[in-house]
Design a protein around this motif. Sequence first.
Motif, mmCIF file in Angstrom:
data_model
loop_
_atom_site.group_PDB
_atom_site.id
_atom_site.type_symbol
_atom_site.label_atom_id
_atom_site.label_comp_id
_atom_site.label_asym_id
_atom_site.label_seq_id
_atom_site.Cartn_x
_atom_site.Cartn_y
_atom_site.Cartn_z
ATOM 1 N N LEU A 206 0.784 -1.234 0.000
ATOM 2 C CA LEU A 206 0.000 0.000 0.000
ATOM 3 C C LEU A 206 0.821 1.291 0.000
ATOM 4 O O LEU A 206 0.271 2.373 -0.197
ATOM 5 N N LEU A 207 2.130 1.186 0.208
ATOM 6 C CA LEU A 207 2.940 2.414 0.163
ATOM 7 C C LEU A 207 3.745 2.421 -1.138
ATOM 8 O O LEU A 207 4.973 2.235 -1.163
ATOM 9 N N ASN A 208 3.034 2.536 -2.246
ATOM 10 C CA ASN A 208 3.687 2.604 -3.558
ATOM 11 C C ASN A 208 2.782 3.303 -4.567
ATOM 12 O O ASN A 208 1.594 3.501 -4.312
ATOM 13 N N GLU A 209 3.375 3.675 -5.696
ATOM 14 C CA GLU A 209 2.630 4.445 -6.701
ATOM 15 C C GLU A 209 1.538 3.600 -7.346
ATOM 16 O O GLU A 209 0.487 4.122 -7.736
ATOM 17 N N VAL A 210 1.766 2.297 -7.440
ATOM 18 C CA VAL A 210 0.750 1.416 -8.064
ATOM 19 C C VAL A 210 -0.559 1.514 -7.278
ATOM 20 O O VAL A 210 -1.646 1.652 -7.856
ATOM 21 N N TRP A 211 -0.437 1.501 -5.926
ATOM 22 C CA TRP A 211 -1.649 1.580 -5.095
ATOM 23 C C TRP A 211 -2.317 2.952 -5.242
ATOM 24 O O TRP A 211 -3.533 3.045 -5.390
ATOM 25 N N LEU A 212 -1.513 4.019 -5.255
ATOM 26 C CA LEU A 212 -2.096 5.361 -5.419
ATOM 27 C C LEU A 212 -2.804 5.462 -6.771
ATOM 28 O O LEU A 212 -3.915 5.980 -6.860
ATOM 29 N N ASP A 213 -2.173 4.896 -7.818
ATOM 30 C CA ASP A 213 -2.809 4.935 -9.150
ATOM 31 C C ASP A 213 -4.111 4.140 -9.140
ATOM 32 O O ASP A 213 -5.095 4.532 -9.778
ATOM 33 N N LYS A 214 -4.135 3.055 -8.370
ATOM 34 C CA LYS A 214 -5.367 2.236 -8.280
ATOM 35 C C LYS A 214 -6.472 3.054 -7.606
ATOM 36 O O LYS A 214 -7.607 3.078 -8.079
ATOM 37 N N LEU A 215 -6.108 3.750 -6.532
ATOM 38 C CA LEU A 215 -7.097 4.583 -5.841
ATOM 39 C C LEU A 215 -7.635 5.671 -6.791
ATOM 40 O O LEU A 215 -8.838 5.909 -6.853
ATOM 41 N N ILE A 216 -6.716 6.285 -7.539
ATOM 42 C CA ILE A 216 -7.125 7.340 -8.473
ATOM 43 C C ILE A 216 -8.052 6.750 -9.538
ATOM 44 O O ILE A 216 -9.108 7.302 -9.847
ATOM 45 N N SER A 217 -7.706 5.575 -10.055
ATOM 46 C CA SER A 217 -8.545 4.961 -11.108
ATOM 47 C C SER A 217 -9.904 4.540 -10.547
ATOM 48 O O SER A 217 -10.904 4.559 -11.257
ATOM 49 N N MET A 218 -9.970 4.250 -9.257
ATOM 50 C CA MET A 218 -11.265 3.917 -8.650
ATOM 51 C C MET A 218 -12.119 5.172 -8.453
ATOM 52 O O MET A 218 -13.322 5.091 -8.289
ATOM 53 N N GLY A 219 -11.437 6.356 -8.436
ATOM 54 C CA GLY A 219 -12.164 7.607 -8.247
ATOM 55 C C GLY A 219 -12.037 8.170 -6.840
ATOM 56 O O GLY A 219 -12.720 9.130 -6.477
ATOM 57 N N VAL A 220 -11.163 7.569 -6.018
ATOM 58 C CA VAL A 220 -10.961 8.035 -4.640
ATOM 59 C C VAL A 220 -10.293 9.409 -4.654
ATOM 60 O O VAL A 220 -9.382 9.650 -5.449
ATOM 61 N N HIS A 221 -10.725 10.319 -3.799
ATOM 62 C CA HIS A 221 -10.263 11.716 -3.858
ATOM 63 C C HIS A 221 -9.089 12.009 -2.944
ATOM 64 O O HIS A 221 -8.266 12.879 -3.238
#
Length: 402
Positions: A198-213
Amino acid sequence: MIFSLASRILRTVDPKCLANVAWNFGFKGARSVMLYKKRMKQGIHFPPFLYISILNSCNLRCQGCWVDVEAPRNAIDLDTLNRTVNDAREHGNSFFGILGGEPFMHPELLDFLAQHPDSYFQIFTNGQLITEKVARALRQLGNATPLVSIEGSSTVSDERRGNKDVLNRTLRGLQNCLEQKLLTGVATSLCKTNIDDLLNEVWLDKLISMGVHYTWYHTYRPVGPKICGELALTPEQIKDVRRFIVTQRAKKPIAIVDAYYGHDGHSLCPMATGISHHVSPGGDIEPCPIIQFATENIKDSRGVYETFTSSAFLKDFRETAAQHTRGCIVLERPDLVKQLAEKHGAKDTTQRQTAMAEIESMTPRGSQWIKEENIGEIHWMYWLAKRFFYQDFGVYQKDTTR
Ligand code: SF4
């Protein structure tokens, strides 16, 4: 980063929710911090951010949880909640953190939110009880943001949270929030078993693609009846977390929240700065959620403003913490927590009545205070926001200024 984040929020959040967060959290929240700073100069401490655990019950059993989730239900009644928010609002507050247990297990939560349209609420939730109907009701109210906690991959989530199919059930609740265009966040308590996932760019990109703000990275606090100390991050990992956050803030179109550092990278304790204190499911006024001792209660007839500002217990806790550490007094100096609780004859606010034994069994360990370096904000927006609205407000003594 700012334009893509702002346009994403403008496109995917309901206009009423947007107006509410801008006015009741943005403008009025900032005003409450300015008021707090002004009062501090007069020696008055009333936290602009109140965190209220409205009940103890929860449908999960997380490792390291300090709440009495297994005990009979203890919930703050609607009248007491309303009186608390009304009194705090009369004294300039507009933002409230709502915790539990699992807040959506409180039968009067939506009624409570509906009775405070000019206040803003952040709801710390595991998301599993946010049905489409509940999410729609939150959209109509417009004054709350769900902060949904995700603690790892499917396997790690089941292990961390003591139940089955945890991640899928949480993701369903999260999806309901996003489909109803709520301003939605994801929180993680970073520990040894989830930091790699969870502490990586892949996870942040996943959150962004899900629409998380927005996302909030906490660091695991090994406290409570079953502390699971082996999950706690190493000092090196804590530094990695800090570096990752300030770097990604300048890159990713997702807002990243943390509560433990100022604009210049100096670490801080929200309790010691007095910017926030906590109310337990029993209404007890605690220095912070993991310090389960109190000498006052919100049911006190004087009202919350009078009770908070005249509390010798809270004052002593803030000052003692600021004198001894820029980190977490509970993790670094559990001996001082014991001393202060005994000095003030504070009551154990837990239903299990083992708070003192838990503190006595703790071994001092490191926390967010990175003594060898201050990792300051890189992005000007975060630098400014923290410089004026979230820093240590000068509470730290000389020898903890490093
Ligand atoms: S005492 Fe520890 S857990 Fe409590 S607010 Fe301070 S740093 Fe956080």
